[in-house]
Scaffold this motif. Structure first.
Motif, mmCIF file in Angstrom:
data_model
loop_
_atom_site.group_PDB
_atom_site.id
_atom_site.type_symbol
_atom_site.label_atom_id
_atom_site.label_comp_id
_atom_site.label_asym_id
_atom_site.label_seq_id
_atom_site.Cartn_x
_atom_site.Cartn_y
_atom_site.Cartn_z
ATOM 1 N N LEU A 233 0.480 3.782 1.618
ATOM 2 C CA LEU A 233 0.575 4.338 2.961
ATOM 3 C C LEU A 233 1.246 3.385 3.938
ATOM 4 C CD1 LEU A 233 -2.991 5.932 3.209
ATOM 5 C CD2 LEU A 233 -0.832 7.130 2.923
ATOM 6 N N HIS B 266 -9.040 -1.873 4.137
ATOM 7 C CA HIS B 266 -8.946 -0.685 3.286
ATOM 8 C C HIS B 266 -7.523 -0.437 2.783
ATOM 9 C CE1 HIS B 266 -13.026 0.906 3.685
ATOM 10 N NE2 HIS B 266 -12.995 0.528 4.944
ATOM 11 N N HIS B 267 -6.524 -0.967 3.495
ATOM 12 C CA HIS B 267 -5.125 -0.712 3.132
ATOM 13 C C HIS B 267 -4.344 -2.030 3.149
ATOM 14 C CE1 HIS B 267 -6.235 3.471 3.774
ATOM 15 N NE2 HIS B 267 -6.563 3.178 5.020
ATOM 16 N N LEU C 45 -4.208 10.187 9.617
ATOM 17 C CA LEU C 45 -5.541 10.687 9.275
ATOM 18 C C LEU C 45 -6.008 10.109 7.941
ATOM 19 C CD1 LEU C 45 -5.152 14.400 10.416
ATOM 20 C CD2 LEU C 45 -6.738 12.712 11.368
ATOM 21 N N GLY C 46 -5.092 9.970 7.001
ATOM 22 C CA GLY C 46 -5.446 9.376 5.719
ATOM 23 C C GLY C 46 -5.820 7.910 5.855
ATOM 24 N N LEU C 47 -5.124 7.204 6.725
ATOM 25 C CA LEU C 47 -5.398 5.784 6.913
ATOM 26 C C LEU C 47 -6.750 5.539 7.581
ATOM 27 C CD1 LEU C 47 -1.871 4.582 8.119
ATOM 28 C CD2 LEU C 47 -3.024 3.880 6.012
ATOM 29 N N GLY D 104 -0.808 13.630 8.974
ATOM 30 C CA GLY D 104 -1.530 13.393 7.732
ATOM 31 C C GLY D 104 -1.578 11.928 7.344
ATOM 32 N N ARG D 105 -0.518 11.191 7.595
ATOM 33 C CA ARG D 105 -0.499 9.772 7.221
ATOM 34 C C ARG D 105 -1.570 9.002 7.977
ATOM 35 N NH1 ARG D 105 2.585 5.050 9.426
ATOM 36 N NH2 ARG D 105 2.442 3.425 7.827
ATOM 37 N N GLN E 65 -9.394 7.608 7.754
ATOM 38 C CA GLN E 65 -10.556 8.305 7.201
ATOM 39 C C GLN E 65 -11.626 7.356 6.644
ATOM 40 O OE1 GLN E 65 -10.902 11.515 7.843
ATOM 41 N NE2 GLN E 65 -12.993 11.196 7.159
ATOM 42 N N SER F 144 0.853 -1.183 0.000
ATOM 43 C CA SER F 144 0.000 0.000 0.000
ATOM 44 C C SER F 144 0.882 1.224 0.000
ATOM 45 C CB SER F 144 -0.900 0.001 1.250
ATOM 46 O OG SER F 144 -1.488 1.265 1.431
#
Length: 328
Positions: free
Chosen positions: A14, A43-44, A229-231, A226-227, A233, A12
């Motif tokens: 991320l 999701h990842h 939060l992106g994961l 940010g990393r 979300q 992934s």
């Protein structure tokens, strides 16, 4: 502290480094955290997760009523320390345990889909032919929640109430051993631990408004990460988020904590969010209840407006008396 790691095989964008997740050690907390971990990996694909389990003050002190310990991060502080010192990247909480004012540098990154937030009556087998309203005078009901206690005293003054601590299995064992005739527990916790068959009666909101955030999980992380939060979300649920933000805004505006007799009920219909709130005296003699409806887009504004309504009707007076009693 114990650690375990879960990995999946697919890469992934991320997943460049492990995500360290903090959780309480209780069975329910771990079930909830493993659900979050499963969702993240779904999701990842390829994401590496490490689980850090800790005991909180609320887990350790079991011989004192929750209200007497204090409510500032009773079940969350130790997990938040890990976020702040960098040993964890996110923490999974029962949202009802997470204070509405978080430590500087931390934020509520996502609120997950909501399990049934209502309260339930669980009874000893000798009371299986009764409902809460028909239980005989003097029946002993166990609860550690001032919110539940105040509402039950208001609606059922003929019953007796006794504090109960410990995890869900411990409480159920005390009930089955005859220490209590009944318990009031969260439907969500019973369902998540596969104990749904123990639910004798789901309490209507007219009898027991539930705790702010009950039934939802809150994922806490560092501000500006940010990393992470992106994961997380994709795990956020829009309706649960709106409802819980309204509830938490109400609690924050009332300056209440986890261990005060404040209850809520919320639902979304179309673009409207309806919120009901309650503040009660500990003895149940006085109970103030009102509602507020508004746009889902203004969830926090709805909570603040309802808090103002309740204050106008005397909620501040009730809460200040409770705080003074706790200090004295």
């Amino acid at each position: 502290m114990s650690e375990s790691a879960l990995t999946t095989s697919e890469p992934s964008s991320l997943a460049t480094e492990p995500v360290r997740i903090a959780s309480r050690k209780s069975e329910l907390a771990l079930v909830q955290t493993h659900w979050v971990m499963g969702q993240l990996q779904e999701h990842h694909p390829g994401l590496i997760l490490e689980l850090n389990t800790l005991s909180t003050q609320g887990d350790i002190i079991l011989d004192v009523a929750l209200a007497k310990i204090g409510d500032k991060g009773l079940f969350t502080k130790e997990l938040e320390v890990g976020l702040l010192n960098g040993s964890s990247d996110l923490a999974v909480h029962s949202l009802k345990d997470l204070p509405t004012r978080l430590p500087e540098g931390l934020m509520l990154g996502a609120i997950t889909r909501r399990e049934d937030p209502l309260d339930a009556l669980v009874v000893h087998e000798r009371f299986r032919d009764y409902q809460l309203s028909t239980l005989p005078e003097g029946t002993v009901i166990g609860t550690s929640s001032l919110r539940r206690l105040a509402q039950l005293r208001h609606n059922f003054p003929h019953l007796q109430f006794k504090d109960v601590r410990g995890n869900l299995n411990t409480r159920l064992a005390k009930l089955d051993n005859g220490d209590y005739d009944g318990l009031i527990l969260a439907v969500a916790g019973l369902k998540r631990l596969g104990k749904e068959d123990r639910i004798h009666q789901v309490l209507d909101p007219s009898v027991s408004l539930y705790a702010v955030g009950q039934g939802s999980l809150g994922i806490e992380c560092r501000q500006g990460d940010g990393r992470i939060l992106g994961l997380i979300q994709p795990l956020a649920d829009a309706e649960a988020t709106a409802r819980c933000l309204a509830e938490r805004a109400l609690l924050r505006a009332l300056e209440g904590g986890c261990q005060v007799p404040i209850g809520v009920h919320s639902h979304v219909q179309g673009d409207e969010l309806h919120l009901t709130g309650m503040v009660a005296q500990l003895d149940g003699q006085r109970l103030i209840r009102d509602s507020q409806t508004g746009s889902v887009a203004d969830a926090e504004g709805i909570g603040i407006a309802l808090a103002h309504k309740l204050k106008q009707q005397g909620a501040d007076e009730i809460l200040q008396a409770i705080f003074a009693q706790a200090r004295g």
